[in-house]
Design a protein around this motif. Structure first.
Motif, PDB file in Angstrom:
ATOM      1  N   SER A  34      30.942  47.716  48.064  1.00 12.05           N
ATOM      2  CA  SER A  34      30.733  47.977  46.642  1.00 12.05           C
ATOM      3  C   SER A  34      31.709  49.047  46.178  1.00 12.05           C
ATOM      4  CB  SER A  34      29.290  48.418  46.360  1.00 12.05           C
ATOM      5  OG  SER A  34      29.026  49.675  46.952  1.00 12.05           O
ATOM      6  N   VAL A  35      32.030  49.012  44.890  1.00 18.63           N
ATOM      7  CA  VAL A  35      32.937  49.980  44.289  1.00 18.63           C
ATOM      8  C   VAL A  35      32.527  50.151  42.833  1.00 18.63           C
ATOM      9  CG1 VAL A  35      34.615  48.191  43.636  1.00 18.63           C
ATOM     10  CG2 VAL A  35      35.383  50.552  43.907  1.00 18.63           C
ATOM     11  N   THR A  36      32.731  51.333  42.303  1.00 19.33           N
ATOM     12  CA  THR A  36      32.446  51.586  40.892  1.00 19.33           C
ATOM     13  C   THR A  36      33.730  51.429  40.092  1.00 19.33           C
ATOM     14  OG1 THR A  36      30.650  53.123  41.431  1.00 19.33           O
ATOM     15  CG2 THR A  36      31.576  53.259  39.215  1.00 19.33           C
ATOM     16  N   ILE A  37      33.716  50.484  39.138  1.00 17.94           N
ATOM     17  CA  ILE A  37      34.878  50.193  38.306  1.00 17.94           C
ATOM     18  C   ILE A  37      34.486  50.363  36.849  1.00 17.94           C
ATOM     19  CG2 ILE A  37      36.562  48.445  37.615  1.00 17.94           C
ATOM     20  CD1 ILE A  37      36.185  47.140  40.359  1.00 17.94           C
ATOM     21  N   LYS A  38      35.202  51.218  36.167  1.00 16.46           N
ATOM     22  CA  LYS A  38      34.918  51.487  34.755  1.00 16.46           C
ATOM     23  C   LYS A  38      33.451  51.864  34.560  1.00 16.46           C
ATOM     24  CE  LYS A  38      39.079  50.483  33.284  1.00 16.46           C
ATOM     25  NZ  LYS A  38      39.970  51.529  32.722  1.00 16.46           N
ATOM     26  N   GLY A  39      32.908  52.637  35.514  1.00 12.66           N
ATOM     27  CA  GLY A  39      31.543  53.116  35.431  1.00 12.66           C
ATOM     28  C   GLY A  39      30.477  52.117  35.831  1.00 12.66           C
ATOM     29  N   GLN A  40      30.888  50.932  36.291  1.00  8.80           N
ATOM     30  CA  GLN A  40      29.939  49.871  36.647  1.00  8.80           C
ATOM     31  C   GLN A  40      30.043  49.557  38.136  1.00  8.80           C
ATOM     32  OE1 GLN A  40      31.036  46.028  35.095  1.00  8.80           O
ATOM     33  NE2 GLN A  40      28.948  45.245  35.151  1.00  8.80           N
ATOM     34  N   GLN A  41      28.886  49.409  38.805  1.00 11.29           N
ATOM     35  CA  GLN A  41      28.911  49.049  40.223  1.00 11.29           C
ATOM     36  C   GLN A  41      29.290  47.583  40.381  1.00 11.29           C
ATOM     37  OE1 GLN A  41      25.853  50.470  42.993  1.00 11.29           O
ATOM     38  NE2 GLN A  41      25.689  48.396  43.830  1.00 11.29           N
ATOM     39  N   VAL A  42      30.281  47.355  41.227  1.00 12.57           N
ATOM     40  CA  VAL A  42      30.736  45.999  41.528  1.00 12.57           C
ATOM     41  C   VAL A  42      30.543  45.765  43.015  1.00 12.57           C
ATOM     42  CG1 VAL A  42      32.733  44.457  41.609  1.00 12.57           C
ATOM     43  CG2 VAL A  42      32.421  45.993  39.642  1.00 12.57           C
ATOM     44  N   ASN A  43      29.662  44.842  43.359  1.00 11.72           N
ATOM     45  CA  ASN A  43      29.463  44.455  44.752  1.00 11.72           C
ATOM     46  C   ASN A  43      30.418  43.306  45.067  1.00 11.72           C
ATOM     47  OD1 ASN A  43      27.334  46.302  44.813  1.00 11.72           O
ATOM     48  ND2 ASN A  43      25.804  44.743  44.342  1.00 11.72           N
ATOM     49  N   TYR A  44      30.964  43.323  46.263  1.00 10.37           N
ATOM     50  CA  TYR A  44      31.938  42.283  46.599  1.00 10.37           C
ATOM     51  C   TYR A  44      32.017  42.056  48.096  1.00 10.37           C
ATOM     52  CZ  TYR A  44      35.137  46.109  47.944  1.00 10.37           C
ATOM     53  OH  TYR A  44      35.715  47.193  48.550  1.00 10.37           O
ATOM     54  N   THR A  45      32.489  40.871  48.454  1.00 14.71           N
ATOM     55  CA  THR A  45      32.836  40.590  49.840  1.00 14.71           C
ATOM     56  C   THR A  45      34.345  40.686  49.995  1.00 14.71           C
ATOM     57  OG1 THR A  45      32.919  38.214  49.393  1.00 14.71           O
ATOM     58  CG2 THR A  45      30.853  39.093  50.279  1.00 14.71           C
ATOM     59  N   ALA A  46      34.770  41.183  51.144  1.00 15.66           N
ATOM     60  CA  ALA A  46      36.188  41.209  51.495  1.00 15.66           C
ATOM     61  C   ALA A  46      36.370  40.301  52.699  1.00 15.66           C
ATOM     62  CB  ALA A  46      36.637  42.627  51.816  1.00 15.66           C
ATOM     63  N   GLU A  47      37.043  39.198  52.497  1.00 15.95           N
ATOM     64  CA  GLU A  47      37.305  38.240  53.567  1.00 15.95           C
ATOM     65  C   GLU A  47      38.776  38.340  53.961  1.00 15.95           C
ATOM     66  OE1 GLU A  47      36.097  34.165  52.838  1.00 15.95           O
ATOM     67  OE2 GLU A  47      37.855  33.428  53.910  1.00 15.95           O
ATOM     68  N   THR A  48      39.022  38.568  55.238  1.00 17.26           N
ATOM     69  CA  THR A  48      40.402  38.633  55.703  1.00 17.26           C
ATOM     70  C   THR A  48      40.568  37.736  56.917  1.00 17.26           C
ATOM     71  OG1 THR A  48      42.224  40.161  56.144  1.00 17.26           O
ATOM     72  CG2 THR A  48      40.173  40.594  57.302  1.00 17.26           C
ATOM     73  N   GLY A  49      41.728  37.093  57.023  1.00 15.82           N
ATOM     74  CA  GLY A  49      41.927  36.201  58.155  1.00 15.82           C
ATOM     75  C   GLY A  49      43.154  35.330  57.978  1.00 15.82           C
ATOM     76  N   PHE A  50      43.121  34.177  58.640  1.00 16.47           N
ATOM     77  CA  PHE A  50      44.263  33.265  58.667  1.00 16.47           C
ATOM     78  C   PHE A  50      43.854  31.868  58.227  1.00 16.47           C
ATOM     79  CE2 PHE A  50      45.365  36.628  61.533  1.00 16.47           C
ATOM     80  CZ  PHE A  50      46.747  36.759  61.447  1.00 16.47           C
ATOM     81  N   GLN A  51      44.731  31.228  57.485  1.00 14.00           N
ATOM     82  CA  GLN A  51      44.567  29.825  57.112  1.00 14.00           C
ATOM     83  C   GLN A  51      45.873  29.108  57.405  1.00 14.00           C
ATOM     84  OE1 GLN A  51      42.786  28.529  53.174  1.00 14.00           O
ATOM     85  NE2 GLN A  51      44.841  27.646  52.959  1.00 14.00           N
ATOM     86  N   PRO A  52      45.817  27.937  58.063  1.00 14.32           N
ATOM     87  CA  PRO A  52      47.047  27.243  58.491  1.00 14.32           C
ATOM     88  C   PRO A  52      47.877  26.687  57.349  1.00 14.32           C
ATOM     89  CG  PRO A  52      45.138  26.515  59.768  1.00 14.32           C
ATOM     90  CD  PRO A  52      44.609  27.299  58.611  1.00 14.32           C
ATOM     91  N   VAL A  53      49.149  26.466  57.677  1.00 14.09           N
ATOM     92  CA  VAL A  53      50.076  25.676  56.866  1.00 14.09           C
ATOM     93  C   VAL A  53      50.388  24.424  57.674  1.00 14.09           C
ATOM     94  CG1 VAL A  53      52.380  25.559  55.848  1.00 14.09           C
ATOM     95  CG2 VAL A  53      51.117  27.726  55.832  1.00 14.09           C
ATOM     96  N   TRP A  54      50.297  23.252  57.046  1.00  9.89           N
ATOM     97  CA  TRP A  54      50.574  21.998  57.736  1.00  9.89           C
ATOM     98  C   TRP A  54      51.821  21.344  57.148  1.00  9.89           C
ATOM     99  CZ3 TRP A  54      45.440  22.984  56.073  1.00  9.89           C
ATOM    100  CH2 TRP A  54      44.538  23.249  57.098  1.00  9.89           C
ATOM    101  N   ASP A  55      52.515  20.560  57.958  1.00 13.29           N
ATOM    102  CA  ASP A  55      53.661  19.820  57.446  1.00 13.29           C
ATOM    103  C   ASP A  55      53.198  18.492  56.855  1.00 13.29           C
ATOM    104  OD1 ASP A  55      53.205  18.069  59.570  1.00 13.29           O
ATOM    105  OD2 ASP A  55      54.971  18.705  60.710  1.00 13.29           O
ATOM    106  N   ALA A  56      54.147  17.647  56.466  1.00 12.35           N
ATOM    107  CA  ALA A  56      53.813  16.372  55.819  1.00 12.35           C
ATOM    108  C   ALA A  56      53.051  15.432  56.733  1.00 12.35           C
ATOM    109  CB  ALA A  56      55.091  15.705  55.314  1.00 12.35           C
ATOM    110  N   ASP A  57      53.163  15.644  58.047  1.00 14.55           N
ATOM    111  CA  ASP A  57      52.461  14.803  59.024  1.00 14.55           C
ATOM    112  C   ASP A  57      51.132  15.405  59.463  1.00 14.55           C
ATOM    113  OD1 ASP A  57      54.586  12.927  59.049  1.00 14.55           O
ATOM    114  OD2 ASP A  57      55.700  14.195  60.459  1.00 14.55           O
ATOM    115  N   GLY A  58      50.732  16.493  58.847  1.00 16.86           N
ATOM    116  CA  GLY A  58      49.465  17.124  59.193  1.00 16.86           C
ATOM    117  C   GLY A  58      49.536  17.998  60.429  1.00 16.86           C
ATOM    118  N   LYS A  59      50.740  18.357  60.875  1.00 15.31           N
ATOM    119  CA  LYS A  59      50.899  19.219  62.045  1.00 15.31           C
ATOM    120  C   LYS A  59      50.980  20.670  61.584  1.00 15.31           C
ATOM    121  CE  LYS A  59      51.185  15.752  64.920  1.00 15.31           C
ATOM    122  NZ  LYS A  59      52.478  15.382  65.514  1.00 15.31           N
ATOM    123  N   MET A  60      50.256  21.548  62.298  1.00 19.20           N
ATOM    124  CA  MET A  60      50.280  22.958  61.948  1.00 19.20           C
ATOM    125  C   MET A  60      51.653  23.553  62.256  1.00 19.20           C
ATOM    126  SD  MET A  60      47.867  26.089  63.309  1.00 19.20           S
ATOM    127  CE  MET A  60      46.401  25.076  63.175  1.00 19.20           C
TER     128      MET A  60
END
Length: 495
Positions: A34-60
């Motif tokens: 959570s963080v206070t922004i402009k005087g208002q509490q904002v609850n949030y999730t922080a997601e960090t990680g990896f997502q693949p890139v695939w070529d035209a044949d579906g290979k990573m």
């Protein structure tokens, strides 16, 4: 308040237990915050990680490291606006805007942007997370993002990633996958790019529409690098720099008293008018300009730049930026001024020469950004690895051929009546100058039929204007206003 959760999409972390140094190619970690922004509490999730890139044949062929902030105490849910954020380089990680501008955490720096110890981060009370969710994306070889070898251990060709059009193509595909995985197709969508990221998002605007069928509400260009202007040389490119010289000289109190006594915003229109209507045609005449006109132009250039008439004439009216950074204070303090932010001061080995020994502002920024992002990712976001976080990564011989990105953005706007564009620039940016950014906007739509959908915001700082606290506040408020003004509000997308 923070509760840590771990979501593992693959069974194990080979990078932790094997001797080979590698990334987990498809995995994420989530923390609740959570963080206070402009005087208002904002609850949030922080997601960090990896997502693949695939070529035209579906290979990573690669996997991109990202961080996704999603507000959780908002009734709109997955219909909230979402912003995909890129930095530039090419070869720069998303660290800059991530922990200094729009994200829920910012650097511990002073109010003007200079590093202080101990290094670290703090809550960002100005983050736009109150009005939009944010995804910070690191292209290949930036941050922890890397290419992935095939079953035979062979790496994919660099040409799939390292060029204007290749970069746009694979990133657009990656964004489609992310939008589907996170159920964000109903969200109003925005892309923001800083520096080379401006080129990137101009191109992405049309690629997303024509190849991924993803239509945007807004494109935000932060200190954009337009390679139709940048580094091309010639009268236009040179004359567009003059108003930046005025701003930097004004900051360092190097202008004539009658200009120095005025406010910056009162003198810049004068310099802009001179640059376009007087300096441009004078430089265009080259060696065939008559002596009296050359002398008069040099005097006016001196007036608006703080440089001497003598050195301007020695340069034949065509003063390179790097010379300006070296020359402005040469006879005053002997110091140089910064490239990306000319408020910063450098000290060269000798006062002679035509360019500074180093970029004073960049060394200052790396001073504070590098330790902060590494600590934040491992200790706050919960991702640990021995892979090096590339603030700047090797992107080989970047292919700048067939750069149609400016025209692509115009075409995307023409096809999509919802799409609006905002440019944000710092007056003291000597790399991608504010007046060149204005010029790019002017040139984007020669018909003038789209000009009411463009806006420009200037700030009293440099390339990363958000490092100055006063501009951090204003720039984020400008983003909020842009998001509000680009909302459809139930209006049909038609002319």
């Amino acid at each position: 308040m923070k509760i840590r959760l771990s979501i593992l999409l693959f069974a194990c972390f080979t990078f932790c237990f094997a001797q080979d140094l590698r990334i987990p190619v498809d995995t994420s970690f989530i923390t609740n915050n959570s963080v206070t922004i402009k005087g208002q509490q904002v609850n949030y999730t922080a997601e960090t990680g990896f997502q693949p890139v695939w070529d035209a044949d579906g290979k990573m062929i690669a996997s991109l490291y990202y961080t996704y902030y999603k507000r959780t105490n908002d009734s709109e849910g997955n219909k909230r606006p979402i912003i995909y954020s890129f930095n530039g380089g090419p070869g720069s990680a998303s660290v800059w805007m991530h922990i200094a501008y729009t994200g829920p955490k910012i650097l511990k720096i002073d109010d003007e942007g200079y590093p202080i110890q101990p290094y670290g981060i703090k809550d960002n009370p100005n983050s736009i997370l109150d009005v939009a969710d944010i995804v910070f994306i690191n292209p290949v070889n930036t941050g922890y993002s890397r290419k992935v070898a095939d079953a035979n251990g062979k790496m994919p060709d660099d040409k799939l990633f390292f060029g204007i059009n290749a970069d746009i193509k694979y990133l657009a595909s990656w964004m489609n996958t992310f939008t589907t995985r996170h159920n964000r197709w109903e969200s109003p969508k925005y892309i923001i790019g800083e520096s080379y990221g401006g080129t990137r998002v101009m191109g992405l605007s049309l690629e997303l529409q024509n190849r991924q069928w993803m239509y945007l509400n807004g494109v935000i260009l932060v200190s954009p690098a337009d390679y139709k202007v940048l580094r091309v040389g010639g009268p236009m490119s040179s004359s567009l720099n003059l108003p930046y010289y005025t701003a930097a000289a004004w900051y360092h109190k190097a202008l004539a008293p009658e200009l120095q006594s005025k406010d910056l915003l009162d003198i810049l229109p004068e310099a802009e008018d001179f640059a376009i209507n007087k300096l441009l045609p004078a430089i265009a005449k080259g060696g065939f300009i008559n002596d009296s006109e050359k002398q008069e132009i040099a005097k006016r250039m001196s007036y608006y730049s703080g440089l001497s008439v003598k050195v301007i004439l020695q340069m034949n009216l065509d003063v390179p930026n790097q010379f300006f950074w070296k020359e402005l204070l040469r006879d005053k303090t002997g110091e140089t001024i910064g490239r990306l932010d000319s408020r910063y001061i450098g000290i060269d080995r000798v006062e002679t020469g035509t360019s500074p020994d180093y970029s004073a502002e960049l060394t200052s920024w790396l001073h504070s950004f590098t330790p902060a992002i590494n600590h934040y990712i491992q200790n706050d976001l919960g991702f640990k690895t021995d892979v090096k976080y590339n603030v700047f990564g090797n992107v080989g011989n970047w292919d700048r051929n067939n750069d149609n990105t400016r025209d692509n953005l115009r075409q995307a706007m023409a096809q999509n009546p919802y799409l609006k564009v905002m440019t944000q620039s710092g007056y003291y940016d000597g790399a991608t100058t504010y007046f060149a950014a204005k010029y790019s906007q002017w040139q984007m739509d020669p018909s003038g039929k789209l000009k009411n959908r463009f806006s420009f915001k200037g700030y009293r700082s440099g390339h990363m204007m958000y490092l100055r606290n006063e501009d951090l506040i204003q720039a984020n408020d400008d983003l909020r206003e842009f998001i509000k003004n680009s909302a459809s509000n139930g209006k049909a997308a038609k002319y």
